[in-house]
Design an enzyme around this catalytic site. Sequence first.
Site, PDB file in Angstrom:
ATOM      1  N   HIS A 118      -3.510  -5.120   0.444  1.00  0.00           N
ATOM      2  CA  HIS A 118      -3.005  -5.487   1.775  1.00  0.00           C
ATOM      3  C   HIS A 118      -2.949  -7.007   1.923  1.00  0.00           C
ATOM      4  O   HIS A 118      -3.876  -7.633   2.444  1.00  0.00           O
ATOM      5  CB  HIS A 118      -3.894  -4.886   2.871  1.00  0.00           C
ATOM      6  CG  HIS A 118      -3.658  -3.435   3.090  1.00  0.00           C
ATOM      7  ND1 HIS A 118      -2.815  -2.960   4.084  1.00  0.00           N
ATOM      8  CD2 HIS A 118      -4.130  -2.347   2.444  1.00  0.00           C
ATOM      9  CE1 HIS A 118      -2.790  -1.628   4.042  1.00  0.00           C
ATOM     10  NE2 HIS A 118      -3.579  -1.240   3.052  1.00  0.00           N
ATOM     11  N   CYS A 159       0.826  -1.210   0.000  1.00  0.00           N
ATOM     12  CA  CYS A 159       0.000   0.000   0.000  1.00  0.00           C
ATOM     13  C   CYS A 159       0.866   1.267   0.000  1.00  0.00           C
ATOM     14  O   CYS A 159       1.451   1.595  -1.010  1.00  0.00           O
ATOM     15  CB  CYS A 159      -1.000  -0.025   1.163  1.00  0.00           C
ATOM     16  SG  CYS A 159      -2.402   1.085   0.911  1.00  0.00           S
ATOM     17  N   GLU A 163      -1.224  -8.724   3.962  1.00  0.00           N
ATOM     18  CA  GLU A 163      -1.022  -9.175   5.343  1.00  0.00           C
ATOM     19  C   GLU A 163      -2.314  -9.673   5.991  1.00  0.00           C
ATOM     20  O   GLU A 163      -2.297 -10.422   6.968  1.00  0.00           O
ATOM     21  CB  GLU A 163      -0.395  -8.062   6.195  1.00  0.00           C
ATOM     22  CG  GLU A 163      -1.298  -6.910   6.548  1.00  0.00           C
ATOM     23  CD  GLU A 163      -1.368  -5.802   5.508  1.00  0.00           C
ATOM     24  OE1 GLU A 163      -1.724  -4.666   5.862  1.00  0.00           O
ATOM     25  OE2 GLU A 163      -1.056  -6.082   4.322  1.00  0.00           O
TER      26      GLU A 163
END
Length: 258
Positions: free
Chosen positions: A221, A113, A223
Amino acid sequence: MARPIVGIIGNQHLINDQYPTHAGGTMNSEAVSEVAGCLPMVIPSDPRLVTVEELLEVCDGFVLTGGRPNVHPEEYGEEWTEAHGQPDRNRDAITLPLVRACVQRGQPFLGICRGFQEVNVAMGGTLYPEIRDLPGRMNHRMPPDGTLEEKFALRHKVSLTEGGVFHRLFGATEVLTNTLHGQGIKTPGTRIVVEGHAPDGTPEAIHVRDAPGFTLSVQWHPEWNAANDPVSRPLFAAFGRAVHAWAENGPKDLRAAS
């Protein structure tokens, strides 16, 4: 044997609007530990506290995290306006030279990001202050309401260059991702290869051409739910392999680029 250390770039944050902290999202640490197989360490992104040279010596790789503040537009030759949002000059002072040093040394990093945008700016690229204001573009921002699961839900496809690094990594030319960003790449930096696009043409996946190390960066994202998501897991696993290779062999090992 000790795990390789991954420096997770922290963001400035106020607890209860009073107490200043350097914070890193739990999901970043979980992805680094559980999927990449490395030791996560949150970095205070402030040049008064750390230097790029120290970070390069202490850490084996880096995760350039997302964050609410944006890269200051002066870093890519433009004047700040309210549309550019709140900047973080301290983080800029650490991450931009850190990216350039890692590219030169072959030291692995994963951009996420804002981190994706930092990689582009560090290599001489520019950013749009607000993607959703551009003709024909969709709103890529995080939904303002709902649960965390709803905010990080998969929302659009990303088309990948056939035969490219991301295609080979994911085993597909199209993947489904979340989207939680306002800014985006305007002009790719020198050596920046764009290999992924959202349906509206917004760049979503990049790497640095001819870099000796791992430089994959994504606008979404990964994660979130990294251990289970079919796109996130191979990305963090490949990053982990690159970090382990660096820890074992240093700059002489070029396998991190694969």
